[in-house]
Design a protein around this motif. Structure first.
Motif, short mmCIF file in Angstrom:
data_model
loop_
_atom_site.label_atom_id
_atom_site.label_comp_id
_atom_site.label_asym_id
_atom_site.label_seq_id
_atom_site.Cartn_x
_atom_site.Cartn_y
_atom_site.Cartn_z
N ALA A 133 -6.45 -5.47 3.33
CA ALA A 133 -7.60 -5.62 2.26
C ALA A 133 -6.88 -4.90 0.85
N LEU A 134 -6.00 -3.86 1.16
CA LEU A 134 -5.45 -3.52 0.01
C LEU A 134 -4.20 -4.35 -0.85
N SER A 135 -3.61 -5.03 0.07
CA SER A 135 -2.74 -6.05 -0.45
C SER A 135 -3.47 -7.03 -0.97
N ASN A 136 -4.60 -7.57 -0.77
CA ASN A 136 -5.42 -8.60 -1.55
C ASN A 136 -6.17 -7.76 -2.69
N PHE A 137 -6.29 -6.80 -2.59
CA PHE A 137 -6.98 -6.19 -3.79
C PHE A 137 -6.01 -6.01 -4.98
N HIS A 138 -4.69 -5.68 -4.49
CA HIS A 138 -3.65 -5.47 -5.59
C HIS A 138 -2.85 -6.44 -5.87
N ASN A 139 -3.29 -7.75 -5.47
CA ASN A 139 -2.47 -8.96 -5.39
C ASN A 139 -1.87 -9.14 -6.88
N ASN A 140 -3.02 -9.19 -7.78
CA ASN A 140 -2.69 -9.71 -9.09
C ASN A 140 -1.80 -8.35 -9.90
N LYS A 141 -1.72 -7.60 -9.34
CA LYS A 141 -1.25 -6.14 -9.97
C LYS A 141 0.19 -6.19 -9.84
N PHE A 142 0.83 -6.66 -8.81
CA PHE A 142 2.23 -6.70 -8.54
C PHE A 142 2.95 -7.83 -8.82
N VAL A 143 3.96 -7.78 -9.52
CA VAL A 143 4.66 -9.06 -9.84
C VAL A 143 5.14 -9.66 -8.47
N ASP A 144 5.90 -8.81 -7.76
CA ASP A 144 6.33 -9.39 -6.28
C ASP A 144 5.11 -10.11 -5.45
N ALA A 145 3.99 -9.51 -5.54
CA ALA A 145 3.03 -10.26 -4.49
C ALA A 145 2.52 -11.36 -5.25
N ARG A 153 -4.63 1.55 15.16
CA ARG A 153 -3.62 0.45 14.70
C ARG A 153 -4.50 -0.71 14.04
N TYR A 154 -5.68 -1.26 14.54
CA TYR A 154 -6.35 -2.58 14.27
C TYR A 154 -7.07 -1.93 12.72
N LEU A 155 -7.48 -0.89 12.77
CA LEU A 155 -8.09 -0.29 11.28
C LEU A 155 -7.13 -0.17 10.30
N PHE A 156 -5.78 0.54 10.86
CA PHE A 156 -4.84 0.53 10.00
C PHE A 156 -4.45 -0.48 9.06
N ASN A 157 -4.04 -1.68 10.27
CA ASN A 157 -3.50 -2.92 9.45
C ASN A 157 -4.71 -3.74 8.81
N THR A 158 -5.97 -3.74 9.04
CA THR A 158 -6.84 -4.28 8.36
C THR A 158 -6.98 -3.74 6.80
N LEU A 159 -6.95 -2.35 6.82
CA LEU A 159 -6.91 -1.66 5.49
C LEU A 159 -5.72 -2.02 4.60
N LYS A 215 -12.13 1.26 -1.89
CA LYS A 215 -12.89 1.53 -0.93
C LYS A 215 -14.19 0.73 -1.10
N GLY A 216 -14.43 0.33 -2.10
CA GLY A 216 -15.67 -0.61 -2.43
C GLY A 216 -15.32 -1.94 -2.17
N TYR A 217 -13.90 -2.28 -2.53
CA TYR A 217 -13.36 -3.71 -1.94
C TYR A 217 -13.35 -3.87 -0.68
N PHE A 218 -13.04 -2.77 0.13
CA PHE A 218 -12.60 -2.69 1.63
C PHE A 218 -14.19 -2.96 2.21
N GLN A 219 -15.11 -2.46 1.58
CA GLN A 219 -16.58 -2.61 2.21
C GLN A 219 -16.92 -4.10 2.17
N LYS A 220 -16.51 -4.83 1.18
CA LYS A 220 -16.86 -6.18 0.94
C LYS A 220 -16.01 -7.05 1.74
N TYR A 221 -14.53 -6.57 1.99
CA TYR A 221 -13.76 -7.26 2.83
C TYR A 221 -14.04 -7.22 4.21
#
Length: 520
Positions: A84-96, A75-81, A21-27
């Motif tokens: 943001a979550l994809s960017n936040f977890h980018n380094n955690k997922f090998v696939d990403a 729908r716009y908020l859902f996609n934006t979330l 949630k904190g990351y989304f606030q910045k995002y």
């Protein structure tokens, strides 16, 4: 939007951690889209809301912003979330990580920076090979070959030959994995009917073991291929008659595996032992050797304690197997009150691991609790438990779980013959299913049948309706195992009970508990 039916947007926001949630606030502060003010306000309203009813929120936006297309804003908020979550977890997922590197390589390739593109794609190739992500490895090899075709100077002829040979080997590994997986699924699905056709199951297992191609374990080969091979062997041997001998053979194989460097990686021997032990206990239950099963459950508990907490998915599912098989043991001994006490005593550990359980365990435990209360004749307790589960903030709120609990709610009121309450409950359930109607055919059959039941004036008509429902359910065999056990384990046994099958109260739980012994 229906009252008290949480939307995907609501569930997504409620599932976010404090850091997310904190990351989304910045995002969203970096987002210059004109919708910013509205979608941020919508996010904050939902985040702070305790109700799942969105009608008031929709009314608020219509009055304040003259917002007529509320679904587009959601729908716009859902996609934006999601972004943001994809960017936040980018380094955690090998696939990403691999996706990102491949995207960079594509950009460099399109601009003619072939050497730099090669350097980047080799990074993706190294990560893919390290984690045995063979599909990505194929992409990186094909990309390197495309680079050579375009530049004609980056790779030597020997390098191209090595790449083509490597590509062929990877395709072979993928084929082996898919083949082992196909056979595992095939024989595991047969276990669902093992009481009906035991000899066929045994013959199928023996045929697979005779023609099974074996991977090499003498060199540093594929962990994934070897693991799938051993898993399939253990599934097959569980289908054979000599349960003690089969398990002893499996334990000996696991001891051999533990000495192989190839399968010491990522604790695969523990995964294999969990599968073999889970199968063995299920087999003991089938043969009604309950004392031996109880002893083996201690081994499963020991495995749980030995497994590293870092291996979150594995440790969660070892505990889930220990948890559900213990409940089944109590039930098979006719100790339903003890089963409830066990569930309650282990609740904290269950809650701790719940995010990493396979979905079946998340659906199974709430349902088995309701069934336990129901078969003990504690209808009020069962109904209170349903309401309690659905009102919890941290509960796994996937739609199927909600539907299953609502199905149980309907069945309890049918058993209590509360015909005045049933029409509203059934119509609410039908609306809740929404787009899942085609998938959940059995629930639709139940709804239509019980709506007719509410208008019945005599027991003869009721019996006719229940018999017709049973016929329709018997002809409807849904392949999706998550939805299939709704009718097989709950609706069908209840209908048989209403048709004067007096064994329902004692046996429906045992039937439910043994339905998924061999699911991996």
């Amino acid at each position: 939007m229906l009252k008290d039916t949480p939307s995907d947007l609501y569930l997504l926001i409620k599932s976010m951690s404090r850091n997310e949630k904190g990351y989304f606030q910045k995002y969203f502060n970096h987002d210059t889209n004109n919708n910013k003010k509205k979608y941020v306000e919508l996010y904050e309203i939902i985040e702070n809301s305790k109700s799942t009813d969105e009608r008031q929120i929709q009314k608020y936006f219509r009055e304040k912003y003259n917002e007529r297309n509320f679904s587009s804003l959601k729908r716009y908020l859902f996609n934006t979330l999601l972004d943001a979550l994809s960017n936040f977890h980018n380094n955690k997922f090998v696939d990403a990580q691999i996706h990102k590197i491949i995207d960079h390589s594509q950009v460099l390739f399109s601009r003619g920076f072939y050497k730099r593109a090669k350097k980047e794609i080799l990074k993706a190739s190294e990560i893919s090979e390290r984690y045995e992500l063979y599909y990505y490895l194929l992409i990186t090899i094909d990309f390197l070959i495309r680079l050579e075709v375009q530049s004609q100077k980056l790779l030597s002829k020997d390098e191209v030959k090595r790449l083509l040979l490597k590509r062929k080997n990877i395709l072979g590994k993928i084929q082996d994995i898919e083949y082992y997986n196909y056979l595992s699924r095939s024989i595991s699905s047969s276990f669902a009917n093992n009481e009906l056709n035991r000899e066929h199951l045994k013959g199928k297992a023996e045929a697979i073991l005779k023609k099974l191609p074996k991977p090499s374990l003498e060199k540093e080969d594929s962990v994934t291929v070897s693991f799938e091979y051993f898993k399939l062997i253990f599934v097959c041997q569980s289908a054979l008659d000599n349960d003690d001998e089969a398990f002893a053979a499996n334990k000996q194989k696991i001891e051999t595996v533990k000495r192989k460097p190839i399968l010491l990686k990522i604790a695969n021997w523990q995964r294999l032992y969990y599968i073999a032990l889970n199968n063995y206990i299920a087999e003991l239950f089938y043969r009604k050797k309950l004392n031996k099963a109880e002893s083996s459950l201690k081994d499963l508990n020991n495995l749980y304690r030995q497994t590293s907490e870092a291996n979150t998915k594995l440790i969660a599912n070892i505990f889930a197997a220990y948890y559900t098989l213990n409940i089944e043991l109590f039930i098979k001994k006719g100790m339903q009150n003890e089963a409830i006490s066990f569930i309650e005593s282990e609740q904290k550990i269950f809650d701790k691991h719940q995010p990493n359980f396979i979905h079946f365990h998340k659906t199974r435990v709430p349902t088995i609790m309701v069934l336990l209360y129901f078969t003990l004749g504690k209808h009020d307790t069962a109904l209170n438990f349903i309401n309690e589960v659905l009102s919890q903030k941290k509960v796994e709120t996937r739609l199927l779980i909600i539907i299953m609990l609502r199905v149980m709610e309907v069945i309890i009121h049918v058993d209590l013959e509360n015909k005045l309450l049933l029409p509203s409950l059934l119509l609410s359930l039908k609306r809740l299913m929404g787009k899942n109607e085609q998938k959940l055919v059995s629930v639709n059959i139940m709804i239509d049948g019980f709506l007719k039941y509410t208008n019945c004036k005599n027991s003869s008509d009721e019996k006719s309706i229940f018999e017709n429902m049973l016929q329709l359910l018997a002809s409807d065999k849904i392949l999706d195992i998550e939805t299939n056990f709704i009718d097989d384990i709950v609706i069908i046994p209840f209908l048989k009970y209403k048709l004067n099958d007096s064994h329902f109260r004692k046996e429906v739980i045992a039937y439910f508990a043994s339905s998924q012994n061999h699911s991996f």
